[in-house]
Design a protein around this motif. Structure first.
Motif, short mmCIF file in Angstrom:
data_model
loop_
_atom_site.label_atom_id
_atom_site.label_comp_id
_atom_site.label_asym_id
_atom_site.label_seq_id
_atom_site.Cartn_x
_atom_site.Cartn_y
_atom_site.Cartn_z
N MET A 1 0.86 -1.19 0.00
CA MET A 1 0.00 0.00 0.00
C MET A 1 0.89 1.24 0.00
N SER A 2 0.57 2.20 -0.85
CA SER A 2 1.41 3.38 -1.00
C SER A 2 1.36 4.25 0.24
N GLY A 3 2.42 5.11 0.36
CA GLY A 3 2.47 6.02 1.49
C GLY A 3 1.33 7.01 1.49
N VAL A 4 0.88 7.43 0.29
CA VAL A 4 -0.24 8.38 0.19
C VAL A 4 -1.50 7.74 0.74
N ARG A 5 -1.70 6.45 0.41
CA ARG A 5 -2.90 5.76 0.90
C ARG A 5 -2.86 5.65 2.42
N TRP A 6 -1.68 5.31 2.98
CA TRP A 6 -1.57 5.21 4.42
C TRP A 6 -1.85 6.55 5.10
N ARG A 7 -1.31 7.62 4.53
CA ARG A 7 -1.55 8.95 5.13
C ARG A 7 -3.03 9.30 5.08
N ARG A 8 -3.70 8.91 3.99
CA ARG A 8 -5.13 9.19 3.86
C ARG A 8 -5.91 8.44 4.93
N ILE A 9 -5.56 7.16 5.13
CA ILE A 9 -6.27 6.37 6.14
C ILE A 9 -6.00 6.93 7.54
N ALA A 10 -4.74 7.30 7.78
CA ALA A 10 -4.40 7.87 9.08
C ALA A 10 -5.15 9.17 9.32
N SER A 11 -5.30 9.98 8.27
CA SER A 11 -6.03 11.24 8.41
C SER A 11 -7.49 10.99 8.73
N GLN A 12 -8.08 9.99 8.06
CA GLN A 12 -9.49 9.67 8.33
C GLN A 12 -9.68 9.17 9.76
N ILE A 13 -8.75 8.31 10.20
CA ILE A 13 -8.84 7.81 11.58
C ILE A 13 -8.69 8.95 12.58
N GLY A 14 -7.76 9.86 12.29
CA GLY A 14 -7.56 11.00 13.18
C GLY A 14 -8.79 11.87 13.29
N ARG A 15 -9.47 12.10 12.15
CA ARG A 15 -10.70 12.92 12.20
C ARG A 15 -11.79 12.21 12.99
N SER A 16 -11.92 10.89 12.79
CA SER A 16 -12.96 10.14 13.51
C SER A 16 -12.71 10.18 15.01
N VAL A 17 -11.45 9.99 15.42
CA VAL A 17 -11.12 10.03 16.84
C VAL A 17 -11.39 11.41 17.42
N THR A 18 -11.06 12.45 16.66
CA THR A 18 -11.30 13.82 17.13
C THR A 18 -12.79 14.07 17.34
N VAL A 19 -13.61 13.66 16.36
CA VAL A 19 -15.06 13.84 16.49
C VAL A 19 -15.58 13.07 17.69
N TRP A 20 -15.08 11.84 17.89
CA TRP A 20 -15.51 11.02 19.03
C TRP A 20 -15.13 11.71 20.35
N ALA A 21 -13.92 12.24 20.42
CA ALA A 21 -13.47 12.89 21.65
C ALA A 21 -14.32 14.13 21.95
N VAL A 22 -14.62 14.92 20.93
CA VAL A 22 -15.45 16.12 21.13
C VAL A 22 -16.85 15.72 21.57
N ALA A 23 -17.40 14.65 20.96
CA ALA A 23 -18.73 14.18 21.35
C ALA A 23 -18.75 13.70 22.79
N THR A 24 -17.68 13.02 23.18
CA THR A 24 -17.58 12.56 24.57
C THR A 24 -17.54 13.73 25.54
N LEU A 25 -16.73 14.72 25.22
CA LEU A 25 -16.65 15.90 26.07
C LEU A 25 -17.99 16.62 26.14
N THR A 26 -18.68 16.70 25.01
CA THR A 26 -20.00 17.35 24.99
C THR A 26 -20.98 16.61 25.89
N MET A 27 -20.93 15.28 25.85
CA MET A 27 -21.83 14.50 26.70
C MET A 27 -21.52 14.72 28.18
N LEU A 28 -20.26 14.83 28.52
CA LEU A 28 -19.88 15.09 29.91
C LEU A 28 -20.39 16.46 30.37
N VAL A 29 -20.23 17.45 29.53
CA VAL A 29 -20.69 18.80 29.88
C VAL A 29 -22.19 18.82 30.07
N LEU A 30 -22.92 18.17 29.16
CA LEU A 30 -24.38 18.16 29.26
C LEU A 30 -24.84 17.41 30.52
#
Length: 691
Positions: A1-30
């Motif tokens: 698998m090319s390096g570009v493909r790996w970076r793309r997958i890593a970027s997608q995983i990073g965005r998903s984790v960020t959204v999950w973390a923000v949602a978790t924090l929002t739930m705690l605040v609420l």
């Protein structure tokens, strides 16, 4: 698998984790704010346990929203859009409760009403976080569009390589208003298309004004544009004696009838009959795919007329409904603040903006816009051959705030952003698209007839007929003059063979208003009355109307002279002589005579057609409705809409010719669709760069 493909997958995983973390924090605040929402057991838990509960709950809610929500929406596609928009909040709350139940720790609980609030906030925050991350990564945003396009292509037949066409109607935006908005920097997308502020890129579009019929309103214009025929539509509302019914263009039953008549007259189903979509319109244009189309509102929803792609594209993400609800509330508050400021500063002219109007405005400027734009985006990604969508926001605001008001200018800015969004999505569609922007009419400014003279057109007609009028109208100068005219007329000698008419309730006139166009009909007479019959029955009526300073001219039928135009001081010009001596029509400019002659030929033209006065210097008219920006008759900018078309398409009309009438606009748009079917679109460097 090319390096570009790996970076793309890593970027997608990073965005998903960020959204999950923000949602978790929002739930705690609420959970810390809302008393009926908790993330711990009754015995108490450590901070770590609470955080784990929030993380599981946020993750489960996100998965359910991604997997289950689209299935729920598909099951509810037969539900009207507004009802579905309200159901979104309850269904979203139900998903949150399910998410709390299926978490391994099983500590979270929430009351029903609290779950709805929590789910709405979390959906909005997750959507905003994901959008913010995607905006920062243009490649990710493009890939998301491509995924949507691929999903569409897998569920639909192969799309032809010939270009499709999108027609976007900016309701009520006149030609001069559009140019002013471009000059003021309010509409940068339109300015870029016209090449106004960019000396490097050539203009991609040409701007052409066109002239409406006498009835300068959406019903007549859109019927002519979409169905190729608007014969016998004399106004926005009119009385049909043979059916004993008032027709109103934005009434579902009337829209169905008008669409059927137009199809019979034109001999074809409409502009969009070949793989087309109709979004937010009064009429279908013959399209199979329809969303927020009035002419189907009177029919029972079925698989044939449901708006699958339109509703699904919008409601498949619950955050859309949350965002729209918040924008709706903000727009209601904005309207209340603007109307309050107008009263405090004693702004003139001014009309009442209370009651339900703030909510009507918010629906037009937020809900209708969001659903229609989303539906158009879905159509582009599905590769439909033609789409016609009406964005009504400007027209609604300009009626009550004025065509050139600051309120209306803010709406134009938001409409331009919608155009830019549609253009961006079109660059990722499975086929090339040509974007045509047009309007159905403009708007003319001016105070209302009632505010200037203290009585309505109906009051003036009743006074001219010798009928009782409200006391407020009796005390006005116009009312006194009308009563004096009646008294003088009743002392005239009765002509041989005629009989003085005694008004009864059954013979009282029906007076209707369409902007600055008024219609007077006598329902007890089965045919269109002649001038001679009206004079015999109500000898003071026509002189009272024709000599009133707020009225520009009248159209009536004469037994001896055919159609005649009446004006002040006894002016009476037959229709066939208007070209040589326009008389009362002189102030209304070129084309007025042709428009009046055409309306005279309609079977359901009123006994008396009344057009308000018009000041050619400032373009003002006097609306017979409570509107300070009006359209529906002749006079000023209301009769001068625009057509903004790609230069890749043939010119609408030859140089030096005028584009006149909605039916002619239909023929131009049909010609462009035929051109798209016959040839491929040349390469567009902007499209290449976007890809």
């Amino acid at each position: 698998m090319s390096g570009v493909r790996w970076r793309r997958i890593a970027s997608q995983i990073g965005r998903s984790v960020t959204v999950w973390a923000v949602a978790t924090l929002t739930m705690l605040v609420l959970a810390g704010i809302l008393p009926d929402f908790r993330l711990r057991s009754a015995d108490g838990d450590s901070a770590t346990d609470i955080a784990v509960t929030a993380a599981f709950g946020a993750g489960a809610f996100g998965l359910l929203s991604a997997l289950v929500w689209p299935l729920l929406v598909r099951l509810l596609l037969l539900v009207p859009a507004l009802v579905l928009g309200l159901l979104v909040f309850f269904l979203n709350g139900a998903l949150l409760l399910v998410a709390l139940r299926i978490t391994p720790v099983e500590r979270g609980t929430a009351a029903w009403e609290t779950a709805i609030v929590v789910a709405a906030v979390m959906s909005a925050v997750a959507s905003a976080t994901g959008a913010a991350l995607a905006v920062r990564d243009d490649a990710a945003y493009r890939r998301r569009l491509y995924r949507l396009a691929d999903r569409r292509r897998r569920s639909t037949p192969p799309v032809p390589a010939t270009p499709g066409t999108v027609f976007l109607q900016l309701d009520g935006v006149g030609h001069d208003v559009l140019l002013h908005a471009v000059d003021q920097g309010l509409m940068p997308t339109v300015a870029r298309w016209l090449g106004t502020h960019d000396a490097v890129l050539p203009s991609s579009h040409r701007l052409t004004p066109w002239r409406t019929d006498w009835s300068s309103q959406t019903g007549a214009s859109q019927l002519g544009i979409l169905h190729g025929n608007n014969h016998d539509v004399p106004a926005f509302r009119w009385y049909e004696k043979d059916r004993r019914e008032v027709m109103v263009c934005n009434r579902p039953s009337s829209a169905v009838e008008l669409q059927q008549r137009a199809a019979r007259y034109a001999g074809h189903p409409g502009l969009l009959a070949d793989d087309g979509a109709s979004r937010g319109n009064l009429f279908s244009g013959g399209a199979d795919e329809q969303a927020l189309v009035l002419s189907i509102a009177a029919r029972r929803r079925s698989r044939e007329n449901r708006s699958r792609s339109g509703y699904f594209a919008y409601f498949s993400d619950p955050a859309n409904a949350v965002r729209t609800a918040l924008s709706f509330a903000a727009e209601v508050a904005r309207e209340i603040g603007q109307s309050t400021r107008a009263r405090w500063t004693k702004q003139l002219p001014r009309v009442s903006r209370g009651g339900l109007y703030p909510f009507i405005r918010a629906f037009a400027t937020v809900v209708e816009r969001d659903v229609v734009v989303s539906a158009v985006m879905g159509d582009l990604l599905a590769g439909r051959a033609s789409v016609y969508a009406d964005l009504v926001a400007y027209d609604e605001v300009a009626h009550h705030s004025g065509p050139t008001s600051r309120d209306a200018e803010k709406v134009l800015q938001r409409l331009d952003r919608s155009l830019a969004l549609i253009e961006h999505v079109a660059a990722h569609a499975p086929r090339p698209y040509r974007i045509v922007v047009l309007s159905d009419h403009g708007q003319s400014p001016g105070e209302t007839f009632r505010s200037r003279y203290g009585l309505t057109l109906g009051d003036l007609v009743r006074a001219g007929c010798g009928l009782p009028v409200p006391r407020r109208a009796e005390r006005t100068r116009s009312g006194a003059e009308a009563r004096a005219a009646v008294r003088a007329a009743l002392h005239r000698p009765v002509e041989e063979g005629s009989e003085q008419h005694r008004p009864t309730r059954a013979s009282e006139p029906v007076v209707l208003a369409s902007g600055n166009l008024g219609l007077v009909s006598f329902p007890d007479v089965p045919h269109r009355m002649t001038k001679e019959e009206i004079d015999a029955r109500h000898p003071a009526l026509l002189p009272t109307l024709a000599n009133h300073p707020g009225i520009g001219f009248l159209l009536v039928r004469s037994e001896r002279r055919g159609g005649v135009v009446l004006g002040a001081h006894g002016a009476e010009v037959p229709l066939d002589e208007l070209d040589d001596r326009p008389g009362p029509l002189a102030a209304f400019g070129p084309g007025a005579a042709d428009a009046v002659r055409r309306t005279h030929s309609f079977p359901h033209t009123a006994d008396i057609m009344v057009n308000s006065s018009h000041d050619p210097v400032d373009g003002e008219v006097l609306a017979f409705e409570e509107q300070i920006g009006s359209h529906g008759g002749l006079g000023g900018a209301q009769s001068r809409p625009f057509l903004l078309s790609p230069v890749a398409l043939s010119a609408p009309v030859a140089a030096g010719e005028e584009l006149a009438g909605a039916e002619q606009v239909h023929h131009v748009l049909r010609r462009w669709l035929e051109e798209s079917d016959a040839s491929h679109l040349p390469a567009d460097p902007r499209r290449e760069r976007a890809a």
